[in-house]
Design an enzyme around this catalytic site. Structure first.
Site, short mmCIF file in Angstrom:
data_model
loop_
_atom_site.label_atom_id
_atom_site.label_comp_id
_atom_site.label_asym_id
_atom_site.label_seq_id
_atom_site.Cartn_x
_atom_site.Cartn_y
_atom_site.Cartn_z
CB VAL A 132 -0.97 0.02 1.20
CG1 VAL A 132 -2.01 -1.09 1.07
CG2 VAL A 132 -0.24 -0.09 2.52
CB SER A 133 0.54 4.49 -1.62
OG SER A 133 0.44 3.89 -2.88
CB THR A 134 0.02 6.25 2.92
OG1 THR A 134 -1.33 5.86 3.10
CG2 THR A 134 0.18 7.11 1.68
#
Length: 71
Positions: free
Chosen positions: A9-11
């Protein structure tokens, strides 16, 4: 053959649970799922690099989706 999973996931605020459940449904053991919580702009991610180092000939990597980037 060992089936290995990779989720990203990006964050840190995003939740990877859906990806993990999909990998488990596919047959990946939870202990063999590598997870990164950071941008996908490059492949220098800690868990991804760790996974690559542990791969052996004949192993298979599963992931839930890839997002293509145009350059």
């Amino acid at each position: 053959m060992i089936l290995i999973g990779y989720a990203r996931v990006s964050t840190i605020n995003q939740n990877e649970d859906r990806q993990i459940q999909e990998l488990i449904k596919y047959g990946v053991e939870e202990k063999r799922i590598y997870i990164d919580k950071q941008s996908g702009k490059d492949f220098h991610r800690p868990s991804y690099m760790k996974m690559l180092k542990r791969l052996k000939k004949g192993d298979a990597v599963s992931y839930t989706h890839l997002r293509a980037h145009e350059t």
